[in-house]
Every structure is written in C-alpha cells, then in structure tokens.
Write a protein that holds these residues in place. Structure first.
Motif, mmCIF file in Angstrom:
data_model
loop_
_atom_site.group_PDB
_atom_site.id
_atom_site.type_symbol
_atom_site.label_atom_id
_atom_site.label_comp_id
_atom_site.label_asym_id
_atom_site.label_seq_id
_atom_site.Cartn_x
_atom_site.Cartn_y
_atom_site.Cartn_z
ATOM 1 N N GLY A 1 0.983 -0.989 -0.175
ATOM 2 C CA GLY A 1 0.081 0.519 -0.493
ATOM 3 C C GLY A 1 0.834 1.157 -0.228
ATOM 4 N N ILE A 2 2.022 1.698 -0.528
ATOM 5 C CA ILE A 2 3.035 2.563 -0.794
ATOM 6 C C ILE A 2 3.706 2.285 0.295
ATOM 7 C CG2 ILE A 2 4.015 4.552 -1.366
ATOM 8 C CD1 ILE A 2 2.718 2.512 -3.445
ATOM 9 N N GLY A 3 4.393 1.617 1.337
ATOM 10 C CA GLY A 3 5.303 1.406 2.647
ATOM 11 C C GLY A 3 3.997 1.417 4.057
ATOM 12 N N VAL A 4 3.083 1.311 4.031
ATOM 13 C CA VAL A 4 1.589 0.915 5.071
ATOM 14 C C VAL A 4 1.949 -0.572 5.162
ATOM 15 C CG1 VAL A 4 -0.221 1.898 4.888
ATOM 16 C CG2 VAL A 4 0.242 2.879 3.666
ATOM 17 N N SER A 5 1.878 -1.727 4.362
ATOM 18 C CA SER A 5 1.662 -2.754 5.335
ATOM 19 C C SER A 5 2.641 -3.662 6.118
ATOM 20 C CB SER A 5 0.474 -3.602 4.387
ATOM 21 O OG SER A 5 -0.416 -3.089 4.229
ATOM 22 N N ASN A 6 3.533 -2.797 6.804
ATOM 23 C CA ASN A 6 4.682 -3.389 7.314
ATOM 24 C C ASN A 6 4.727 -4.440 8.042
ATOM 25 O OD1 ASN A 6 6.013 -0.908 6.514
ATOM 26 N ND2 ASN A 6 7.258 -0.562 8.197
ATOM 27 N N VAL A 7 3.455 -4.865 8.299
ATOM 28 C CA VAL A 7 3.777 -6.332 9.117
ATOM 29 C C VAL A 7 2.056 -6.788 8.682
ATOM 30 C CG1 VAL A 7 3.913 -5.378 11.427
ATOM 31 C CG2 VAL A 7 1.168 -4.908 11.047
ATOM 32 N N GLY A 8 1.837 -7.011 6.906
ATOM 33 C CA GLY A 8 0.672 -7.257 5.861
ATOM 34 C C GLY A 8 -0.806 -6.823 6.734
ATOM 35 N N HIS A 9 -1.298 -7.070 5.573
ATOM 36 C CA HIS A 9 -2.692 -6.307 5.960
ATOM 37 C C HIS A 9 -3.401 -7.931 7.023
ATOM 38 C CE1 HIS A 9 -2.865 -5.140 2.234
ATOM 39 N NE2 HIS A 9 -1.533 -5.570 1.152
ATOM 40 N N ARG A 10 -3.921 -6.783 8.010
ATOM 41 C CA ARG A 10 -4.789 -7.838 8.995
ATOM 42 C C ARG A 10 -4.056 -8.661 10.030
ATOM 43 N NH1 ARG A 10 -8.981 -10.641 7.776
ATOM 44 N NH2 ARG A 10 -10.073 -9.465 9.185
ATOM 45 N N HIS A 11 -3.365 -7.453 10.176
ATOM 46 C CA HIS A 11 -2.383 -8.500 11.102
ATOM 47 C C HIS A 11 -3.128 -9.431 12.293
ATOM 48 C CE1 HIS A 11 0.456 -10.028 13.964
ATOM 49 N NE2 HIS A 11 1.482 -10.360 13.079
ATOM 50 N N PRO A 12 -3.320 -10.634 13.417
ATOM 51 C CA PRO A 12 -4.024 -10.428 14.135
ATOM 52 C C PRO A 12 -4.071 -9.902 15.337
ATOM 53 C CG PRO A 12 -3.457 -12.324 12.942
ATOM 54 C CD PRO A 12 -2.443 -11.281 11.991
ATOM 55 N N ARG A 13 -2.888 -9.299 15.622
ATOM 56 C CA ARG A 13 -2.175 -8.981 16.663
ATOM 57 C C ARG A 13 -3.440 -7.312 15.944
ATOM 58 N NH1 ARG A 13 3.079 -9.824 19.473
ATOM 59 N NH2 ARG A 13 2.090 -8.377 21.156
ATOM 60 N N VAL A 14 -3.047 -6.366 15.427
ATOM 61 C CA VAL A 14 -3.468 -5.212 14.782
ATOM 62 C C VAL A 14 -5.147 -4.991 14.451
ATOM 63 C CG1 VAL A 14 -3.784 -3.328 13.296
ATOM 64 C CG2 VAL A 14 -1.280 -4.613 13.756
ATOM 65 N N LEU A 15 -5.341 -6.448 14.405
ATOM 66 C CA LEU A 15 -7.577 -6.724 14.645
ATOM 67 C C LEU A 15 -7.822 -6.561 15.540
ATOM 68 C CD1 LEU A 15 -7.803 -8.927 10.796
ATOM 69 C CD2 LEU A 15 -7.910 -6.524 11.777
ATOM 70 N N ARG A 16 -6.893 -7.332 16.852
ATOM 71 C CA ARG A 16 -7.486 -7.702 18.331
ATOM 72 C C ARG A 16 -7.108 -6.399 18.749
ATOM 73 N NH1 ARG A 16 -4.824 -12.140 18.259
ATOM 74 N NH2 ARG A 16 -2.995 -11.168 19.791
ATOM 75 N N ALA A 17 -6.388 -5.562 18.634
ATOM 76 C CA ALA A 17 -6.062 -4.307 19.074
ATOM 77 C C ALA A 17 -7.486 -3.012 18.490
ATOM 78 C CB ALA A 17 -4.864 -3.720 18.856
ATOM 79 N N ILE A 18 -7.548 -3.417 17.541
ATOM 80 C CA ILE A 18 -8.653 -2.508 16.871
ATOM 81 C C ILE A 18 -9.778 -3.029 17.701
ATOM 82 C CG2 ILE A 18 -9.698 -1.732 15.417
ATOM 83 C CD1 ILE A 18 -7.130 -1.826 13.230
ATOM 84 N N HIS A 19 -10.255 -4.374 17.828
ATOM 85 C CA HIS A 19 -11.324 -4.371 18.475
ATOM 86 C C HIS A 19 -12.039 -4.236 19.516
ATOM 87 C CE1 HIS A 19 -11.837 -7.587 14.919
ATOM 88 N NE2 HIS A 19 -12.771 -6.449 14.344
ATOM 89 N N ASP A 20 -10.531 -4.165 20.104
ATOM 90 C CA ASP A 20 -10.722 -4.724 22.092
ATOM 91 C C ASP A 20 -11.068 -1.989 22.213
ATOM 92 O OD1 ASP A 20 -10.243 -6.464 22.316
ATOM 93 O OD2 ASP A 20 -7.683 -6.480 23.148
#
Length: 396
Positions: A46-65
């Motif tokens: 995404g032009i240098g955005v998704s450094n940990v890949g798309h929808r990384h589980p830890r990122v998703l969990r933090a968003i949901h929390d």
C-alpha cells in the motif's frame, strides 16, 4: 444494477486518467483478493503502509478491543487517553533520549506541516531547505518543500523562502545558514527511486545544522517502522534529528502520523499563541491502538532480523538482462529498467499474473519493491519467478 466500478468512476475523485481499477474484496497477510477471485501478491504494502501485512491478527485484536471502549472523544491534547499516551511512550522508547515528545496526527503530510510550523516558531526564522526530487506530501506546505518543479508549478504561489539543494551533495550544505529554520529531507529518498545518502554526508549535514542553529527534520514516513532493517533508518548513519516524522507503516493499515521532537522544542506550541497547532482527529484512539500493536509486533516477532536476508534474496533472484540494477536499503527497493514504457508494460502484465508492483514519482523507470516485512522466503521466490517470467512475456 450499478457496479462499484461505475460508482468509482462517476462519483469518486480521480488522481489520474489510468487508475489500476483493481476491485479488492478482501486482504490477508501478503495477499489481496479481487471480487473475481484473482489473488495478488502485494509487493508494495500500500506504498509502505502494511509493514506487518494486511490485517495482522494482533492489529485486528487491538482495534476490536479499543472499539469496545471508545472512539473519538475530544480534540487532540485535552483528554488523557490510554492509546495515545501508551503509543507516545512506546515510540519514545525506540528513540534517543532527547526525542521525547510526540505530536500525533492523521497522516504523513500533516506531520510535515506540523514540523515546518514548529521549526519556524522555535527558531524565529523563515527559510526552509529541502532536496531535489524529495517527496514530503501534497498539502500546501508539504508541497512547497517537495523537490520536483513539475509537481509544484500548477499550484503556485506556495510557501515563500524555500530553497532546494542537491541531495547527497556536501558542497551544497553551505547553503544552510543562520537564516535557515530547518532543512527537511528523507533519510532515504523514496520517490526519487531509493537514493541512499553517504554516511559522511549525513554526519556533515548534522554538524552544519548544529553550527548555524538550524533544525534537522528527518522524514521517515516511508523508512520508519523497520522498512530499512533498523526501526528508524537514521540509526544507520550515526546521527540524531531534531524533529522526526513518521506515518505510513506505523498504523498497521490504519491512518496515523506523528512528528517527534525534544520537549523544549515542542513546548513553543503552548504559548504565543496558545494552541499553536491543532488537530481534531489526530491521535484517534483506534489508530493509536493499531499503531501500538504494530510496534509491538515488529519488536516481539523480530521482524527486523529478517529484513536484510530477505532483501538479499530479492537481489539474488531478480537477475535479468532487462534489469539494469537494483538499489535498496533493507526492503525499500528499486529495480531499474531502461524506460518508463518498458517498466509500465512489465507492471501491467505482472498485475494480471498476480503480483502488484509500482513505479516511483520521480524515477519512473524503476520498479518499486517494498513488501510487508512479514514476507516469507517462499513468497519472495514466488514473486520473483512471476516477475522474471513476466519480463520474458513482455520484452522477449
């Protein structure tokens, strides 16, 4: 029934006459999936955005929390919000002790705008210096310090008192004087096609700024959060900036940016005038939670350790008579071709073959390769095989 493609073309503002028009239905890890089921291996994050890949589980969990607690509450800087304070602390823990104050925003170009204001307010000076072929964003102040006249001329008048010098040219450093509020430069130039300065140049730049009292602003909007193999690219040059900019890869796919400076510099925004810099949505708690999870993922999954090895594998595999050479700083890479026309044909066919790449704004004969840091060696081999076969299809 009106299709999404028709709605896109009719109602959504366009930025060129030839958008890629890929209709993405979902994304996961290294891959995006079209509505037709076609799978694309994402080599540009995404032009240098998704450094940990798309929808990384830890990122998703933090968003949901965080969604379960609260979203926007108040304009930035008034309430004590856990995601903001925790992210600011975590960012400072990656940095030299002097860089201890974080202003959170929504994007990279906003970080540039804030930093330019801060430099002028702190020094009481007006001159800003940037480098040829630099890219710092598209808002008016950021555009003013971009280094390409072709991007700027249609929007003049822009900020006055801006000087452009050559990147990595020691002899131009004498143009930084006691009139200069700040020089802003990308630690590694991105849209110029991955141009890495000499270590001696960066150290002489730091020394010159110190001598004349100008602030050194390092734009790590593309290079930060591990892209180059260290958490911040400036670590590789033995220097420290006065103001550091980040965005893109810091959000794990969520919009966020920041500028970071010593507390005594940042403090000038508090008085004369009060509220010297404002943002409504900057430091949005959901984006901050995603950013903190991204930072922790990079550290705890040891993603930095594999960057150089993976970059070397790309260099070993991407060997072809039509590739003139490869420049890289970690997984920020540029593969050079003879012309834009040749490169564009390869990019377009590669997309059909399932690999998404791109070109650079100020270096349109070089292919952008900047995959998520989570890319595996098997995925690198897959991507390179497709690219090499694509070059043969198109050019031989």
């Amino acid at each position: 029934m009106v299709s999404l493609r028709q709605l896109f073309l009719k109602h959504q503002a366009q930025t060129s006459d030839f958008p890629l028009m890929i209709e993405v239905e979902k994304a996961e890890g290294l891959y995006m999936y079209g509505s037709d089921g076609h799978r694309y291996l994402d080599l540009i994050s995404g032009i240098g955005v998704s450094n940990v890949g798309h929808r990384h589980p830890r990122v998703l969990r933090a968003i949901h929390d965080q969604l379960d607690k609260y979203m926007h509450l108040m304009v930035y800087g008034e309430f004590v919000q856990g995601p903001q304070a925790q992210l600011a602390h975590a960012l400072c823990s990656t940095l030299p002790e002097r860089l201890n104050n974080v202003y959170l925003l929504n994007s990279g170009t906003e970080a540039v705008e804030g930093a330019l204001k801060l430099a002028k307010r702190y020094t009481g000076r007006t001159e800003l210096i940037s480098c040829r072929n630099a890219y710092h964003g598209s808002t008016q102040g950021a555009l003013s310090v971009n280094g390409s006249e072709s991007f700027k001329n249609a929007f003049r008048p822009l900020l006055p008192d801006v000087r452009i010098i050559r990147h990595n040219a020691v002899e131009d450093l004498e143009q930084i004087t006691n009139r200069t509020a700040a020089i802003i430069l990308e630690t590694v130039q991105g849209e110029a096609g991955v141009r890495i300065p000499n270590k001696s140049y960066m150290q002489q730049l730091r020394q010159r700024c110190t001598e004349v009292g100008a602030l050194l602003i390092l734009d790590e909007i593309q290079t930060g959060f591990g892209r180059t193999g260290t958490f911040w690219a400036f670590e590789q040059f033995g220097i420290e900036p006065d103001i550091l900019l980040c965005a893109k890869g810091m959000g794990g796919g969520m919009p966020i940016g920041a500028f970071i400076a010593p507390q005594e510099i940042m403090a000038v925004f508090k008085n004369d005038p009060i509220l010297g810099h404002l943002t409504t949505f900057g430091g949005h708690p959901v984006s901050c939670a995603a950013s903190l999870a991204t930072l922790q993922t990079i550290r705890e999954e040891n993603l930095l350790e594999g960057v150089e090895r993976k970059a070397n594998l790309f260099r070993q595999l991407l060997v072809h008579p039509r590739i003139i050479g490869i420049r890289n700083c970690g997984l920020m890479m540029a593969a050079e071709f003879e012309s834009f026309e040749v490169l564009k044909a390869v990019i377009d066919r590669a997309i059909l073959n399932g690999v998404l790449t791109d070109w650079f704004l100020f270096c349109d004969n070089s292919m952008r390769i900047a995959p998520p840091l989570t890319i595996t060696e098997e995925q690198i081999q897959e991507a390179c095989t497709i690219l090499l076969n694509t070059i043969d299809e198109v050019l031989d």
